[in-house]
Design a protein around this motif. Structure first.
Motif, mmCIF file in Angstrom:
data_model
loop_
_atom_site.group_PDB
_atom_site.id
_atom_site.type_symbol
_atom_site.label_atom_id
_atom_site.label_comp_id
_atom_site.label_asym_id
_atom_site.label_seq_id
_atom_site.Cartn_x
_atom_site.Cartn_y
_atom_site.Cartn_z
ATOM 1 N N UNK A 147 12.862 -20.596 -27.322
ATOM 2 C CA UNK A 147 12.561 -21.221 -26.022
ATOM 3 C C UNK A 147 12.403 -22.725 -26.197
ATOM 4 N N UNK A 148 13.115 -23.479 -25.374
ATOM 5 C CA UNK A 148 12.915 -24.933 -25.304
ATOM 6 C C UNK A 148 12.079 -25.215 -24.068
ATOM 7 N N UNK A 149 10.938 -25.858 -24.261
ATOM 8 C CA UNK A 149 10.017 -26.083 -23.131
ATOM 9 C C UNK A 149 9.645 -27.563 -23.075
ATOM 10 N N UNK A 150 9.839 -28.164 -21.902
ATOM 11 C CA UNK A 150 9.511 -29.581 -21.723
ATOM 12 C C UNK A 150 8.395 -29.704 -20.693
ATOM 13 N N UNK A 151 7.397 -30.494 -21.038
ATOM 14 C CA UNK A 151 6.230 -30.693 -20.191
ATOM 15 C C UNK A 151 6.086 -32.165 -19.850
ATOM 16 N N UNK A 152 5.969 -32.472 -18.552
ATOM 17 C CA UNK A 152 5.725 -33.871 -18.198
ATOM 18 C C UNK A 152 4.337 -34.270 -18.708
ATOM 19 N N UNK A 153 4.311 -35.302 -19.523
ATOM 20 C CA UNK A 153 3.059 -35.713 -20.158
ATOM 21 C C UNK A 153 2.296 -36.741 -19.331
ATOM 22 N N UNK A 154 1.225 -37.266 -19.895
ATOM 23 C CA UNK A 154 0.362 -38.186 -19.139
ATOM 24 C C UNK A 154 0.923 -39.605 -19.075
ATOM 25 N N UNK A 155 0.508 -40.314 -18.035
ATOM 26 C CA UNK A 155 0.757 -41.754 -17.977
ATOM 27 C C UNK A 155 -0.476 -42.400 -18.592
#
Ligand code: AMP
Ligand code: ZN
Length: 468
Positions: free
Chosen positions: A22-30
């Motif tokens: 599984x390739x999983x991308x998470x929008x991270x913090x600013x």
């Protein structure tokens, strides 16, 4: 596993692109200020998803970005860059501010027992990849250059209208009612791919040379460029808060899919927001709390994690001090059960068929509800029912540690608190011997541990101990 996919707007069976991976991308913090407990809730649930996929046998590659340039105060192209604002407020350089808040973000997330991403990538480390993607969009006619910025031409990507069920017409009305500074935009919903260092951005401190002049990337392009760099043009799962449904994620999809002609991510998972006392968290209301603020009031960070787990990830959750106190007392009960079961003199007795069946049923029910759109609150209900049942404590402990693979309450470490280091070292040595097939020697070590007063229990996640 079944999961709600915001693209199809229904619960779907999860099938990865590549078997077992599984390739999983998470929008991270600013990283322009401290992370708050809303971030905590969001990243705890990304962590639960990752742990669940791992427990289901998938090899997960988890990529999470750090936004350290280009995210303006409004998610549309309005206001100053958040990093510039953070630097001004802290009286530091943007680079110092980014580093300081990246470090504090991870320190806070560690407290919540959130596994660190396999790849943590900063926008400023990936400027060439972003320029390349913008160039591709310009070459293909999806973007246009203006004196102030390079914009994505939304009209050229008709699918934009329907993404996540949004209606472009509503968005146009909303965009017109904003103070739109992008005077060169053909259409108010067009968005910046590359800002030029002119006008209000003339003094922008982070800037790079590009085919369109000195400037900096827009916020959305970083996620498309970095997710594709690490996970390929199409990958399995993309997550983010529900605020991203209206701007950031449609923009990510538009840019990436216009450039490649392929879907960016196959499953889009969105988390509900954390509210405080029924209101949005905001500085003016004085209700923006950090994980450490909660700890300063005497609560443990894992009790806070437990609190987050009591609400389904898709629904909004309301933070109140009384709710976190209730979570602390529930969490304390689990911990004291673990310590009690750990040290009480429990010997393995042969169980009746009925009890063995019950144990299997609890295990099945827990994993079934978890695999049904990550229903952790129902999983916790099964956990409590199991703890109150009449199966032996030792089997309860095994089940609890099994469930904790996904709950992430760090019960394995709690369960080892009372065990001397020497016993743990011998158990590790026995594990090594067993793995290399030296069973006779392994058994000798086990007997040595028994003489010291501990029984080693082999579980799916390594040895646990019972005091004899
Ligand atoms: P930001 O640092 O604002 O870029 O946000 C990072 C991530 O946290 C995004 O996916 C947001 O949707 C999410 N987020 C921000 N505030 C909250 C909140 N109050 N509750 C849940 N998630 C949030
Ligand atoms: Zn993003």
């Amino acid at each position: 596993m079944k999961i709600y996919n915001s693209i199809s707007r229904q619960i779907e069976e999860f099938v990865p692109l590549k078997k077992g991976q599984v390739g999983m991308y998470t929008c991270g913090p600013t990283v322009y200020m401290f992370a708050h407990i809303g971030h905590g809730r969001k990243y705890v649930y990304d962590d639960v998803l990752r742990r669940l996929l791992t427990a289901d046998g998938f090899k997960v590659t988890h990529v999470q970005n750090i936004t350290d340039v280009g995210h303006l105060v409004s998610d549309a192209d309005e206001g100053e860059d958040k990093l510039e604002k953070g630097a001004r407020l802290a009286n530091k350089t943007v680079w110092e501010v980014a580093q300081m808040f990246t470090d504090s973000f991870f320190a806070d997330m560690d407290k919540l027992n959130i596994l660190r991403p396999d790849i943590s990538c900063k926008a400023t480390d990936h400027i060439p990849a972003q320029i390349k993607l913008v160039q591709k969009l310009v070459d293909k006619g999806f973007a246009y250059d203006t004196p102030e910025a390079v914009y994505f031409d939304v009209a050229k990507f008709p699918r934009y209208d329907h993404l996540f069920g949004q209606n472009l017409q509503d968005k146009l009305v909303a965009a017109r009612s904003d103070v739109v500074t992008g005077s060169y935009k053909k259409n108010p919903v067009d968005f910046a791919l590359w800002f030029k260092r002119i006008g209000k951005f003339a003094d922008h401190s982070m800037h790079w040379d590009s085919p369109w002049g000195d400037g900096f990337p827009g916020w959305h392009i970083e996620c498309s460029a970095m997710s594709m760099e690490y996970l390929g043009e199409t990958f399995d799962i993309h997550t983010g808060g529900e605020d991203h449904l209206s701007i950031h994620h449609p923009n990510e999809i538009a840019q990436a899919e216009a450039a490649t002609g392929k879907p960016l991510a196959r499953y889009w998972v969105h988390h509900g927001f954390l509210m405080v006392d029924g209101a949005k968290m905001s500085k003016s209301l004085g209700n923006v709390y950090r994980v450490t603020d909660v700890m300063d009031k005497g609560f443990s960070s894992l009790a806070l994690r437990y609190f987050f787990l009591t609400a389904h990830y898709k629904t909004p959750q309301n933070f109140t001090w009384s709710a976190v106190a209730a979570a602390q007392s529930a969490y304390d009960k689990v911990v004291s059960f673990v310590r009690g079961a750990q040290t009480s003199a429990v010997t393995r007795i042969s169980l009746s068929k009925e009890k063995l069946k019950k144990i299997d049923e609890y295990r099945d029910r827990f994993w079934t509800v978890l695999n049904n759109d990550m229903n952790v609150p129902q999983g916790l209900a099964v956990m409590w029912e199991m703890l109150k049942s009449n199966i032996p404590d030792r089997d309860k402990l095994d089940l609890l540690l099994d469930f904790d693979q996904v709950l992430g309450l760090d019960l394995v470490n709690i369960s080892e608190i009372a065990v001397p280091d020497e016993v743990k070292q011998l158990a590790a040595e026995r594990e090594r011997l067993r793995k290399s097939g030296e069973f006779v020697k392994a058994d000798e070590v086990r007997m040595q541990v028994e003489k010291m007063g501990y029984t080693i229990n082999d579980t799916a996640h390594g040895p646990t101990f019972t005091k004899k």
